[in-house]
Design a protein around this motif. Structure first.
Motif, PDB file in Angstrom:
ATOM      1  N   VAL A 137       0.850  -1.180   0.000  1.00 41.61           N
ATOM      2  CA  VAL A 137       0.000   0.000   0.000  1.00 41.61           C
ATOM      3  C   VAL A 137       0.892   1.238   0.000  1.00 41.61           C
ATOM      4  O   VAL A 137       2.057   1.183   0.393  1.00 41.61           O
ATOM      5  N   LYS A 138       0.338   2.355  -0.421  1.00 41.75           N
ATOM      6  CA  LYS A 138       1.117   3.597  -0.514  1.00 41.75           C
ATOM      7  C   LYS A 138       0.278   4.754   0.004  1.00 41.75           C
ATOM      8  O   LYS A 138      -0.957   4.665   0.083  1.00 41.75           O
ATOM      9  N   ASP A 141      -3.718   5.699  -0.508  1.00 33.50           N
ATOM     10  CA  ASP A 141      -4.617   4.557  -0.666  1.00 33.50           C
ATOM     11  C   ASP A 141      -5.707   4.613   0.411  1.00 33.50           C
ATOM     12  O   ASP A 141      -5.441   4.899   1.581  1.00 33.50           O
ATOM     13  N   VAL A 142      -6.933   4.326  -0.002  1.00 35.70           N
ATOM     14  CA  VAL A 142      -8.058   4.336   0.923  1.00 35.70           C
ATOM     15  C   VAL A 142      -8.365   2.899   1.349  1.00 35.70           C
ATOM     16  O   VAL A 142      -8.566   2.022   0.511  1.00 35.70           O
ATOM     17  N   CYS A 143      -8.384   2.669   2.647  1.00 36.58           N
ATOM     18  CA  CYS A 143      -8.607   1.334   3.209  1.00 36.58           C
ATOM     19  C   CYS A 143      -9.738   1.423   4.233  1.00 36.58           C
ATOM     20  O   CYS A 143     -10.267   2.500   4.491  1.00 36.58           O
ATOM     21  N   GLU A 165     -13.532   4.217   7.292  1.00 34.85           N
ATOM     22  CA  GLU A 165     -12.656   4.367   6.123  1.00 34.85           C
ATOM     23  C   GLU A 165     -11.474   5.260   6.489  1.00 34.85           C
ATOM     24  O   GLU A 165     -11.656   6.336   7.056  1.00 34.85           O
ATOM     25  N   THR A 167      -7.266   6.612   5.374  1.00 30.79           N
ATOM     26  CA  THR A 167      -6.317   6.821   4.278  1.00 30.79           C
ATOM     27  C   THR A 167      -4.895   6.573   4.757  1.00 30.79           C
ATOM     28  O   THR A 167      -4.494   7.042   5.829  1.00 30.79           O
ATOM     29  N   VAL A 168      -4.128   5.843   3.967  1.00 33.50           N
ATOM     30  CA  VAL A 168      -2.724   5.579   4.290  1.00 33.50           C
ATOM     31  C   VAL A 168      -1.942   6.890   4.219  1.00 33.50           C
ATOM     32  O   VAL A 168      -2.118   7.697   3.297  1.00 33.50           O
ATOM     33  N   CYS A 210      -7.152  -3.279   2.412  1.00 32.77           N
ATOM     34  CA  CYS A 210      -6.792  -2.424   1.284  1.00 32.77           C
ATOM     35  C   CYS A 210      -6.818  -3.280   0.019  1.00 32.77           C
ATOM     36  O   CYS A 210      -6.189  -4.346  -0.017  1.00 32.77           O
ATOM     37  N   LYS A 211      -7.548  -2.832  -0.985  1.00 31.87           N
ATOM     38  CA  LYS A 211      -7.630  -3.563  -2.257  1.00 31.87           C
ATOM     39  C   LYS A 211      -8.078  -5.012  -2.036  1.00 31.87           C
ATOM     40  O   LYS A 211      -7.531  -5.953  -2.614  1.00 31.87           O
TER      41      LYS A 211
END
Length: 248
Positions: A137-138, A141-143, A165, A167-168, A210-211
């Protein structure tokens, strides 16, 4: 550094067993079939809770600081206040905290729980996918994170599964807050400090998704009720996870 010490004291007083969902919402019932609700007893004789997630039919991944006695895992739950027909409650046969974990500084905050029996896979109970070793993840990225943690700093623990929700962030955000205790090789910095959304007291051990994969594990918050937080980077421990599962 003083702020960090105050936070650690605060966490210890509250059990330091979990992080809390702040600024989140109730999830659609049983839409997170990998989620695990973990109950255990600490040295003080009190009951505590953590989150976790099923990674094999008989293994749950969680945080190492969720270690205790009389551990049990509830799978297939949405409302933990009563025995839903979807639930499977399974005692923990053995806990495998990472050997490099230290409960004062929280490095390598990851633990595998071997269940006494395999969970029955249903539409409500299913293992979750671990991240690929070469996919990271970077920042930006929204997780999301789910759990049964408190909804406010002085609130009660909810019965219904909640989700938030997040954000990284850049590693510098956590390096500033956690100082030398943050290791970007094994941790992920998550949660915008300008937004009132965070994990804090009530959800440690739950997955950072994430993803559609479990990229992280809820570990420790920087400030009470606010972001960012540090999450164990699962991809850094894949070989250890596979070794424990294979040997057990």
């Amino acid at each position: 550094m003083a702020a960090v010490l105050i936070l650690l004291t605060f966490l210890l007083l509250l059990g330091a067993d979990a992080e809390e969902i702040i600024g989140g919402h109730e999830v659609k019932p049983h839409s997170r079939p990998y989620m695990a609700f973990i109950k255990f007893v600490k040295d003080d004789g009190k009951n505590y809770r953590c989150g976790g997630f099923l990674v094999r039919e008989n293994f749950v991944l969680t945080a190492a600081h969720c270690m205790g006695s009389a551990m049990s895992v509830t799978l297939g739950a949405h409302n933990i206040s009563f025995p839903e027909e979807t639930q499977q409650i399974i005692p923990v046969a053995k806990a495998f905290p990472h050997p490099g974990f230290n409960n004062k500084t929280f490095p390598n905050d990851i633990m595998l729980l071997k269940l006494e029996r395999k969970a029955l896979k249903t539409e409500y109970v299913r293992p979750f996918s671990l991240p690929r070793s070469n996919v990271h993840v970077k920042p930006g990225d929204v997780c999301h994170v789910a759990g049964w943690g408190m909804l406010a700093l002085k609130g009660k623990l909810p019965d219904i599964l909640q989700e938030v929700e997040l954000t990284v962030q850049k590693d510098q955000e956590c390096e500033f807050c956690f100082r030398r205790r943050y290791n970007k090789a094994t941790a992920i910095c998550v949660g915008d400090p300008k937004i009132k959304r965070a994990s804090f007291l009530g959800d440690s051990g739950g997955p950072l998704v994430c993803k559609n994969r479990a990229a992280g594990i809820v570990s420790l918050a920087c400030n009470d009720g606010s972001a960012p937080g540090t999450y164990t980077r699962v991809s850094s421990f894949l070989s250890w996870i596979q070794k424990i599962i294979k040997r057990s």
